[in-house]
Write an enzyme that holds these catalytic residues in place. Structure first.
Site, PDB file in Angstrom:
ATOM      1  NE  ARG A  27      -3.587  -0.089   2.685  1.00 26.25           N
ATOM      2  CZ  ARG A  27      -4.826  -0.099   2.240  1.00 26.25           C
ATOM      3  NH1 ARG A  27      -5.287  -1.173   1.629  1.00 26.25           N
ATOM      4  NH2 ARG A  27      -5.626   0.935   2.394  1.00 26.25           N
ATOM      5  CD1 TRP A  76       3.109   6.624   1.392  1.00 22.12           C
ATOM      6  CD2 TRP A  76       1.821   8.436   1.643  1.00 22.12           C
ATOM      7  NE1 TRP A  76       3.306   7.428   0.301  1.00 22.12           N
ATOM      8  CE2 TRP A  76       2.531   8.552   0.424  1.00 22.12           C
ATOM      9  CE3 TRP A  76       0.955   9.454   2.008  1.00 22.12           C
ATOM     10  CZ2 TRP A  76       2.397   9.636  -0.423  1.00 22.12           C
ATOM     11  CZ3 TRP A  76       0.825  10.555   1.155  1.00 22.12           C
ATOM     12  CH2 TRP A  76       1.546  10.629  -0.045  1.00 22.12           C
ATOM     13  CD  GLU A 483      -0.956   2.213 -17.688  1.00 21.05           C
ATOM     14  OE1 GLU A 483      -1.277   3.323 -17.242  1.00 21.05           O
ATOM     15  OE2 GLU A 483      -0.641   1.265 -16.956  1.00 21.05           O
ATOM     16  CE  LYS A 487       2.145   1.302 -14.701  1.00 19.02           C
ATOM     17  NZ  LYS A 487       0.713   1.429 -14.731  1.00 19.02           N
ATOM     18  CD  GLU A 490       3.117   3.990 -11.979  1.00 20.00           C
ATOM     19  OE1 GLU A 490       2.630   4.438 -10.938  1.00 20.00           O
ATOM     20  OE2 GLU A 490       2.472   3.288 -12.758  1.00 20.00           O
ATOM     21  CG  HIS A 506      -2.204  20.643 -33.158  1.00 18.26           C
ATOM     22  ND1 HIS A 506      -2.706  21.628 -33.982  1.00 18.26           N
ATOM     23  CD2 HIS A 506      -2.660  19.461 -33.651  1.00 18.26           C
ATOM     24  CE1 HIS A 506      -3.460  21.060 -34.914  1.00 18.26           C
ATOM     25  NE2 HIS A 506      -3.440  19.754 -34.740  1.00 18.26           N
ATOM     26  CE  LYS A 609      -1.683  -1.977  -6.511  1.00 16.77           C
ATOM     27  NZ  LYS A 609      -1.447  -1.774  -7.947  1.00 16.77           N
TER      28      LYS A 609
HETATM   29  C1  F6R Z   1      -0.344   3.563 -11.690  1.00 16.59           C
HETATM   30  C2  F6R Z   1      -1.324   3.319 -10.663  1.00 16.59           C
HETATM   31  C3  F6R Z   1      -2.199   4.444 -10.238  1.00 16.59           C
HETATM   32  C4  F6R Z   1      -3.616   3.940  -9.938  1.00 16.59           C
HETATM   33  C5  F6R Z   1      -4.457   5.068  -9.339  1.00 16.59           C
HETATM   34  C6  F6R Z   1      -5.878   4.599  -9.043  1.00 16.59           C
HETATM   35  O1  F6R Z   1       0.373   2.413 -12.007  1.00 16.59           O
HETATM   36  O2  F6R Z   1      -1.423   2.239 -10.154  1.00 16.59           O
HETATM   37  O3  F6R Z   1      -2.224   5.471 -11.186  1.00 16.59           O
HETATM   38  O4  F6R Z   1      -4.182   3.453 -11.108  1.00 16.59           O
HETATM   39  O5  F6R Z   1      -3.879   5.522  -8.153  1.00 16.59           O
HETATM   40  O6  F6R Z   1      -5.875   3.526  -8.151  1.00 16.59           O
HETATM   41  P1  F6R Z   1      -7.136   2.612  -7.987  1.00 16.59           P
HETATM   42  O7  F6R Z   1      -7.337   1.881  -9.262  1.00 16.59           O
HETATM   43  O8  F6R Z   1      -6.839   1.702  -6.844  1.00 16.59           O
HETATM   44  O9  F6R Z   1      -8.290   3.527  -7.704  1.00 16.59           O
END
Ligand code: F6R
Length: 614
Positions: A27, A76, A483, A487, A490, A506, A609
């Site tokens: 998380r 966190w 996406e 990826k 991050e 543009h 997460k």
């Molecule tokens: C990127 C990633 C985040 C989640 C976002 C939403 O790899 O995992 O951008 O997609 O924080 O999270 P959820 O889907 O749990 O609402």
């Protein structure tokens, strides 16, 4: 963000708490701590900044007496940096009471001032210590943890999951939730609390979901749930559908590698049980046709990767269900005055089902009278429970912070939903061809993994010193470009941008200089010769300016060959199904490049997460 675990039962609790926290590590956190009421009836506590290993080392150096009532936390940082002092648990009532918390207590300054006036001194900068101090005060007044706890949660504003225990009442842990996650695990002669089921799935798969503004008290033999006024409420039982092994790394180098490889299964599991005689019928939506009839608009709301799945969903729902679809970032959605009402369907997408921004968007939509449906991967999560209906993705637990298999499962669920809606609305009644496409997807994703993994990983290895990568796509290739860039950003900390290929002239084309790597997602010429030729022209334009062009194109597309430095192949698929294939090499690329840079692909810096605060 923040992991919470609570235990009462016959067993020593420290190992159970530490193992639960380890399962919640994904998380995201920057400090950890536990508190235990030992067998002599004393409350002991240890907390450390840094990873769980630091806490474990500290416990190995100087043991904490063990006992069978305990709470554990991974934090966190929000209020106050990630230090030992700010880590949870926080103590009150002369160290006899311990509290852990996830969320943000919005009225903490006022409460802190009130407590300071009453002579309380604070050790930390956290909002949690304020809740602990209040609870200490109430406990001294009432002499009962449950009563004191009820009084305190009613004074808190904001979002919180709160757990507490007092050494004078061993064998009892109380918890409460408002807009933050908390689930109950039911054992034999023991009970658990957790931010999600991962906290206790190795001990039990019987769980209870508790609703908003509810309080739970667990003892080894009983679980009671009430609302914030103390009225008994019934918690919703559910069985956790995956086992502890599903959330283990197994022999894989990282969770991300495992989860990328699990995509064929995630897609297949999401389709399973939802196709009958060549048509898409989602059993969870049976009897809920009214959700889709008489609507004049669909809004899909989500954050991050889930919002890119939403963009693919827009194309699918518009094509098959013939209703306009807008995609809204959840955190932007409710801070204006969106035009929604009872003829709007708001679809939320969330892997965790706990993302605070998305949750708040769903609540806002409901308040404004909209119909709500969530696409979610996590049972017992808050967002589905706040929605009129849910379509679960069956990707299994996703542990790596960067979403991969959940993204594929979200797109699959949205394709299914688009076909389900098309059938119900009478706009696309024969889905035989699309069902065949859907069912062929798991094998095609496997094909990409098998045939392109090595090639793409090699490419990433050569590019480890790259400082910037661009991604271009058109139609459903555009969300995949976004996406691919996310990826890479991050997990490899490289500057990356995704653009709609048509936007190039543009503005973004100014970024192209000699050697600039650009991934281009080329749609099949079989779907639209026009779109294909436009993308090929875009490739020529960037090539002419020195870009290093890496093309993702279907097998047999020879038109791209003269202009590409590298070609990554994907199998032939229908236009709306291609994203599930095209994203795989981009995931592999990001993962291999981060690995080549020696980075931790599972837990990238600064990220959590589950983003459970706004
Ligand atoms: C990127 C990633 C985040 C989640 C976002 C939403 O790899 O995992 O951008 O997609 O924080 O999270 P959820 O889907 O749990 O609402």
């Amino acid at each position: 963000m923040c992991g919470i675990v609570g235990y009462v039962g016959p067993r020593p609790s420290q190992d159970i708490l530490l193992a639960g926290l380890a399962r919640l590590e994904y998380r995201g956190y920057d400090s950890a701590g536990i508190a235990v009421i030992d067998d002599a009836g004393d409350l002991g506590m240890r907390k450390k900044a840094g990873k769980l290993a630091v806490l474990r080392d500290s416990l190995a150096d100087a043991a904490l007496p063990d006992g069978s009532t305990g709470i554990g936390h991974t934090r966190w940082a929000t209020h106050g940096g990630p230090t030992d002092v700010n880590a949870h648990p926080h103590l009150a009532d002369d160290g006899k009471l311990a509290v852990i918390h996830n969320g943000i207590i919005e009225n903490f300054s006022a409460l802190r001032a009130e407590l300071a006036d009453a002579g309380v001194t604070f050790l930390s900068e956290t909002d949690t210590e304020v809740a602990a101090a209040l609870l200490g005060q109430e406990y001294r007044r009432t002499g009962d943890l449950a009563t004191a706890f009820q009084a305190v949660v009613n004074r808190l504003e904001g979002a919180f999951t709160l757990l507490a225990m007092h050494q004078d009442q061993p064998g009892l842990v109380v918890g409460a939730r408002r807009n933050s996650p908390l689930v109950i695990g039911l054992g034999e002669g023991e009970n658990f609390l957790g931010s999600d089921v991962a906290a206790f799935v190795e001990h039990t798969r019987n769980a209870l979901a508790i609703g908003q503004d509810q309080i739970v008290a667990i003892t080894p033999s009983a679980v009671t749930v009430t609302d914030f006024e103390g009225n008994a409420v019934e918690a919703q039982p559910f069985e956790v559908s995956w086992d502890a092994a599903a959330a283990e790394k197994g022999g894989w180098s990282s969770f991300m590698a495992k989860e990328v490889a699990e995509q064929p299964e995630a897609v297949a599991n999401t389709i399973r049980g939802r196709v009958q005689e060549g048509q898409v019928i989602i059993p969870e939506l049976e009897g809920l046709d009214s959700l889709f009839l008489g609507i004049d608009r669909v809004i899909i709301t989500a954050c991050g990767t889930a919002s890119y799945a939403a963009l693919v969903g827009k194309y699918a729902i518009e094509q098959w269900a013939r209703v306009p679809v807008d995609v809204e970032l959840a955190h932007e959605f409710r801070y204006r005055d969106p035009v929604i009402g009872d003829d709007t369907l708001v679809i939320s997408i969330s892997q965790s089902g706990e993302t605070m921004d998305t949750l708040m968007a769903v609540k806002y939509a409901r308040e404004r009278g909209a119909r709500t449906l969530s696409v979610c991967n996590t049972q017992g999560a808050t967002i589905p429970r706040e929605s009129d209906a849910v379509v679960y993705t069956h990707a299994g637990p996703e542990v790596a912070v960067a979403s991969t298999k959940a993204f594929s499962a979200q797109i699959t669920a949205l394709l299914l939903l688009g076909l389900h809606m098309g059938r119900v609305r009478g706009t696309h009644v024969d889905a035989t061809a699309e069902v065949a496409e859907l069912q062929s997807l798991p094998d095609k994703v496997s094909w990409v993994l098998k045939n392109e993994q090595e090639h793409v990983s090699q490419l990433a290895g050569w590019m480890a010193d790259t400082r910037s990568v661009l991604f271009l796509g058109r139609h459903v290739g555009y969300p995949i470009a976004l996406e691919g860039a996310l990826k890479l950003k991050e997990i490899s900390y490289i500057h990356a941008e995704g653009f709609a290929a048509g936007e190039l002239k543009h503005g973004p084309i100014a970024l192209i200089e000699a050697g600039q790597p650009v991934f281009v997602l080329v749609p099949s010429p079989r779907h639209s010769a026009l779109i294909h030729s436009k993308v090929v022209s875009n490739i020529q334009e960037i090539r002419a300016r020195g870009a290093r062009v890496i093309v993702v194109a279907e097998e047999g597309d020879a038109a791209v060959l003269p202009f590409a430095d590298e070609v990554i192949r994907i199998p032939l698929a229908g236009a709306l199904f291609e994203p599930l294939l095209a994203v795989v090499p981009l995931q592999i690329f990001a993962m291999a490049l981060a690995t080549a840079k020696g980075l931790d692909v599972d837990q990238p810096r600064n990220l959590a997460k589950s983003v459970t605060v706004e």
